[in-house]
Design a protein around this motif. Structure first.
Motif, short mmCIF file in Angstrom:
data_model
loop_
_atom_site.label_atom_id
_atom_site.label_comp_id
_atom_site.label_asym_id
_atom_site.label_seq_id
_atom_site.Cartn_x
_atom_site.Cartn_y
_atom_site.Cartn_z
N LYS A 175 0.80 -1.23 0.00
CA LYS A 175 0.00 0.00 0.00
C LYS A 175 0.83 1.27 0.00
N GLY A 176 2.13 1.15 0.17
CA GLY A 176 3.00 2.32 0.14
C GLY A 176 3.12 3.03 1.48
N PHE A 177 3.39 4.33 1.41
CA PHE A 177 3.64 5.14 2.60
C PHE A 177 2.37 5.75 3.15
N PHE A 178 2.33 5.87 4.46
CA PHE A 178 1.28 6.60 5.17
C PHE A 178 1.98 7.60 6.08
N LEU A 179 1.71 8.89 5.87
CA LEU A 179 2.29 9.95 6.68
C LEU A 179 1.22 10.49 7.61
N PHE A 180 1.63 10.83 8.84
CA PHE A 180 0.68 11.36 9.82
C PHE A 180 1.42 12.23 10.84
N PRO A 181 0.69 13.09 11.56
CA PRO A 181 1.33 14.04 12.47
C PRO A 181 2.14 13.36 13.57
N ALA A 182 3.19 14.04 13.99
CA ALA A 182 4.09 13.49 15.00
C ALA A 182 4.08 14.24 16.32
N ASN A 183 3.28 15.28 16.43
CA ASN A 183 3.37 16.10 17.64
C ASN A 183 2.22 15.85 18.60
N GLY A 184 2.55 15.75 19.87
CA GLY A 184 1.55 15.64 20.92
C GLY A 184 0.99 14.25 21.12
N ASP A 185 0.36 14.06 22.26
CA ASP A 185 -0.22 12.78 22.62
C ASP A 185 -1.55 12.51 21.94
N GLU A 186 -2.15 13.52 21.33
CA GLU A 186 -3.45 13.35 20.69
C GLU A 186 -3.35 12.68 19.32
N HIS A 187 -2.17 12.62 18.77
CA HIS A 187 -1.98 12.03 17.44
C HIS A 187 -1.65 10.55 17.58
N PRO A 188 -1.93 9.77 16.55
CA PRO A 188 -1.71 8.32 16.63
C PRO A 188 -0.24 7.95 16.72
N TRP A 189 0.01 6.83 17.34
CA TRP A 189 1.34 6.24 17.37
C TRP A 189 1.51 5.40 16.11
N HIS A 190 2.73 5.02 15.81
CA HIS A 190 2.99 4.15 14.67
C HIS A 190 2.15 2.88 14.76
N LYS A 191 2.06 2.29 15.94
CA LYS A 191 1.33 1.02 16.08
C LYS A 191 -0.16 1.19 15.78
N HIS A 192 -0.73 2.36 16.07
CA HIS A 192 -2.14 2.59 15.75
C HIS A 192 -2.36 2.61 14.24
N MET A 193 -1.47 3.28 13.52
CA MET A 193 -1.58 3.34 12.07
C MET A 193 -1.31 1.97 11.45
N ALA A 194 -0.38 1.22 12.02
CA ALA A 194 -0.09 -0.12 11.52
C ALA A 194 -1.31 -1.03 11.67
N ASP A 195 -2.01 -0.92 12.79
CA ASP A 195 -3.23 -1.71 12.98
C ASP A 195 -4.29 -1.32 11.96
N PHE A 196 -4.35 -0.04 11.63
CA PHE A 196 -5.34 0.47 10.68
C PHE A 196 -5.10 -0.04 9.26
N VAL A 197 -3.84 -0.06 8.82
CA VAL A 197 -3.54 -0.43 7.43
C VAL A 197 -3.17 -1.90 7.25
N GLY A 198 -2.89 -2.59 8.34
CA GLY A 198 -2.52 -4.00 8.24
C GLY A 198 -1.10 -4.22 8.71
N ARG A 199 -0.95 -4.55 9.96
CA ARG A 199 0.37 -4.67 10.60
C ARG A 199 1.29 -5.67 9.91
N ASP A 200 0.74 -6.74 9.37
CA ASP A 200 1.57 -7.77 8.75
C ASP A 200 2.34 -7.26 7.54
N GLY A 201 1.85 -6.21 6.90
CA GLY A 201 2.51 -5.70 5.71
C GLY A 201 3.49 -4.58 5.95
N ILE A 202 3.71 -4.17 7.19
CA ILE A 202 4.60 -3.05 7.47
C ILE A 202 6.06 -3.49 7.34
#
Length: 78
Positions: free
Chosen positions: A9-36
């Motif tokens: 699926k390629g790259f997914f970019l998302f905000p890195a500042n503050g606790d309100e933004h998702p962690w890498h693991k949250h995005m990995a769960d969203f797009v499919g962790r096995d393919g990261i």
């Protein structure tokens, strides 16, 4: 910015500042962790992205080829 790279699926970019933004693991769960294949941070200099660092939550690092692959996905010829 943070990023994860999925093998099909390629790259997914998302905000890195503050606790309100998702962690890498949250995005990995969203797009499919096995393919990261890599995860880290993206820095932009004069509009050109460079991948660096690592994701502690996924225990994965950026790969040497990530910057070139992201530039290609963005349509940049740098």
């Amino acid at each position: 910015m943070k990023y994860i790279r999925h093998k099909s699926k390629g790259f997914f970019l998302f905000p890195a500042n503050g606790d309100e933004h998702p962690w890498h693991k949250h995005m990995a769960d969203f797009v499919g962790r096995d393919g990261i294949v890599s995860a880290g941070f993206v820095e932009f200099e004069k509009g050109v992205p460079s991948c660096c660092g690592r994701s502690e939550s996924l225990r994965m690092s950026s790969l040497e080829e990530d910057s070139a692959i992201l530039r290609k996905q963005m349509g940049l010829s740098v």
